[in-house]
Design a protein around this motif. Structure first.
Motif, PDB file in Angstrom:
ATOM      1  N   THR A   1       0.832  -1.206   0.000  1.00  0.00           N
ATOM      2  CA  THR A   1       0.000   0.000   0.000  1.00  0.00           C
ATOM      3  C   THR A   1       0.863   1.252   0.000  1.00  0.00           C
ATOM      4  O   THR A   1       2.069   1.193   0.248  1.00  0.00           O
ATOM      5  N   ARG A   2       0.213   2.386  -0.254  1.00  0.00           N
ATOM      6  CA  ARG A   2       0.947   3.657  -0.232  1.00  0.00           C
ATOM      7  C   ARG A   2       1.580   3.884   1.132  1.00  0.00           C
ATOM      8  O   ARG A   2       2.680   4.420   1.226  1.00  0.00           O
ATOM      9  N   ASP A   3       0.855   3.507   2.231  1.00  0.00           N
ATOM     10  CA  ASP A   3       1.381   3.727   3.579  1.00  0.00           C
ATOM     11  C   ASP A   3       2.669   2.923   3.779  1.00  0.00           C
ATOM     12  O   ASP A   3       3.618   3.408   4.384  1.00  0.00           O
ATOM     13  N   GLU A   4       2.677   1.702   3.273  1.00  0.00           N
ATOM     14  CA  GLU A   4       3.890   0.877   3.406  1.00  0.00           C
ATOM     15  C   GLU A   4       5.043   1.459   2.598  1.00  0.00           C
ATOM     16  O   GLU A   4       6.196   1.412   3.021  1.00  0.00           O
ATOM     17  N   LEU A   5       4.728   2.009   1.420  1.00  0.00           N
ATOM     18  CA  LEU A   5       5.785   2.661   0.639  1.00  0.00           C
ATOM     19  C   LEU A   5       6.238   3.948   1.328  1.00  0.00           C
ATOM     20  O   LEU A   5       7.434   4.277   1.325  1.00  0.00           O
ATOM     21  N   ASP A   6       5.296   4.656   1.949  1.00  0.00           N
ATOM     22  CA  ASP A   6       5.652   5.885   2.688  1.00  0.00           C
ATOM     23  C   ASP A   6       6.627   5.577   3.823  1.00  0.00           C
ATOM     24  O   ASP A   6       7.531   6.364   4.097  1.00  0.00           O
TER      25      ASP A   6
END
Ligand SMILES: [Zn+2]
Length: 535
Positions: free
Chosen positions: A125-130
């Motif tokens: 997810t975007r949060d994990e990439l963030d």
């Protein structure tokens, strides 16, 4: 310098010739093929001898339609493939490393993940990439290149906002509250990939560009490929190939299909033609319609599944005919992407107005998915060559079946096409699917989708015909059959050494055959064991 290759099963693919046991290479060309006695007799006293312990030698494999620069671009991205990166924390670690070496302004880029092979069984997810890359854009491409994941900074830079509806021809992944979760599917993903590739190519210094071309050639060579038609040649990718070629770093022959709107640039810069034995641009690429999985291929009737349209035709017949006429008059081979039957019909109408059988330019249809029987008869009559991608049958075949309903068994009718008299060249369209021709050979022979369905029973090719797709037929489609595609005296010494014979093993086992070495102009460009001198 002379090199004798012996103790081998040499599949020459020459007309009416059986397998040989040895071959002689002299100054980068095949000097003799035959029994070990014949070959030794033809060799001089100082010839080096390489014994292959019974391995199989096939002509260097040719990919008639490949996006070579894209393959190299992805090969230089952070490796997020499985099993190398088994879970999302491993992908995060790879992205952190990549961030350290990614220049300011460029996106931190990873590639190769498959969500169901990750321990978590889902897209990151975007949060994990963030968490891995908090303050600058980062993207990880799915191995299919039909999806990718963006972090928050990348979503912002791409202009994708939480409340935005899904764009035409694509979709966004969302969490339970409707917020974008970072996953982007289909068309906006293709546009993003293309934009990033072009921007990164423009930013790269020559060392980085060389590395990209080298990685692409290495990857293709590891599959036994010695030549590829680049189906999307542009000014920037041409510059990268030319630079690598001049530096002796191009381990692969590249025959460019220049994108139609860049022909003027090509001619103005005086770059049309053969630059070296490894780089040439003598063909033009035009897109007549979209793709089959995305249901943008232009068909008669309408798709039985969303978005239910009849696809997109990019040019009216008169526009297309004018382009074909112009490029034919300029002496270019014209290669037109056409997947749906409506697009193919339009392309054949345009070709019929301009070309006739025996035209030495050998105009082509790229893909030709729904080249149904009456269209195949017309293509054969006009002498049109088809560059097709058998490996899509397993990897994308279930999607084709869903989109084409009762006509699905008529798609990619290789055996019928051959019987109609069409030259069918093998290719991959990589990185859309893997460039590995072993997979394409297997699929041409058994036509089984990953879901287990046989698409078009009765259209299976024999092993010899499947190998011909990637050798003699692809050489003809590249207008190079006088130089490559078979192992005969006088031709270039391009060949692959395999640890199994693809004409003999079960089709199912062909992808397991190991490429031991790949040789171009008589010199190794890839070898898993050091058997050839000079590698
Ligand atoms: Zn393509």
């Amino acid at each position: 310098m002379e090199l004798i290759v012996e103790d081998a099963v040499v599949i020459t693919m020459a007309a009416d010739a059986g397998p040989a046991g040895a071959l002689l290479v002299r100054d980068g060309r095949i000097a003799a093929v035959g029994t070990p006695e014949q070959v030794r007799a033809a060799a001089g006293r100082g010839a080096q001898v390489v014994r292959l312990d019974g391995a199989t030698v096939v002509p260097g494999l040719i990919d008639a339609h490949c996006h070579v620069a894209d393959v190299g671009y992805l090969a230089t991205a952070a490796d997020c493939s499985q099993p190398s990166a088994p879970d999302i924390p491993a992908i995060q670690a790879r992205l952190r490393e990549a961030a350290d070496r990614t220049p300011e302004g460029a996106w931190v880029t990873g590639g190769g993940y498959v969500e169901y092979k990750l321990r978590e069984g889902r897209h990151p997810t975007r949060d994990e990439l963030d968490q891995a890359v908090p303050n600058r854009p980062a993207v990880v491409y799915h191995t299919s290149l039909h999806a990718c994941v963006l972090n928050t900074a990348a979503l912002r830079e791409a202009g994708f906002a939480d409340r935005q509806p899904d764009p035409a021809g694509g979709a966004f992944g969302r969490d339970r509250d409707g917020r974008l979760d970072g996953v982007v599917f289909e068309r906006p993903m293709f546009q993003l990939f293309e934009r990033n590739l072009r921007q990164d190519l423009a930013r790269m210094g020559s060392a980085e560009r060389n590395r990209l071309v080298e990685r692409a050639s290495q990857q293709l060579a590891s599959f036994g490929l010695t030549a590829a038609c680049d189906a999307d040649l542009r000014r920037d990718s041409f510059a990268a190939y030319a630079e690598a070629d001049a530096g002796g770093l191009l381990g692969l022959r590249i025959y460019g299909l220049v994108v139609h709107d860049q022909v003027e640039w090509l001619l103005g810069a005086g770059l049309r033609g053969r630059h070296s034995g490894r780089l040439a641009v003598e063909a033009v690429k035009i897109w007549a319609d979209g793709g089959m999985s995305s249901r943008t291929a232009a068909i008669h009737g309408s798709y039985p599944v969303p978005p239910y349209g009849s696809g997109i035709l990019y040019f009216e017949l008169d526009e297309l005919t004018a382009m074909v006429r112009e490029f034919d008059a300029l002496g270019f081979q014209v290669c037109i992407h056409a997947q749906g039957d409506r697009a193919i019909e339009t392309v054949l109408d345009a070709y019929a107005a301009v070309t006739a059988p025996g035209n030495p330019l050998r105009h082509r249809i790229e893909h030709g998915g729904s080249l149904y029987a009456p269209l195949a008869a017309r293509a054969a009559e006009l002498g049109i060559v088809v560059a097709a991608q058998p490996g899509m049958l397993s990897l994308l075949g279930d999607g084709f079946a869903e989109a084409f309903g009762e006509r699905a068994d008529e798609l990619y009718a290789y055996a019928s096409w051959r019987r109609a008299g069409i030259t069918v060249a093998g290719s991959s369209d990589a990185p859309v699917i893997t460039a590995d021709p072993r997979l394409g050979m297997r699929d041409a022979m058994r036509r089984r989708t990953d879901g287990g369905r046989v698409l078009g029973p009765g259209e299976e090719l024999t092993a010899g015909d499947a190998l011909a797709l990637y050798t003699t037929q692809a050489a003809f489609a590249s207008r190079r059959e006088d130089e490559i595609g078979s192992l005969e005296p006088g031709k270039l010494a391009d060949f692959a050494v395999l640890d199994g014979n693809p004409l003999v093993v079960e089709p199912e086992r062909i992808p397991d055959i190991r490429v031991v070495a790949t040789v171009v102009d008589g010199a190794p460009v890839y070898q898993s064991d050091s058997i050839f001198p000079g590698g």
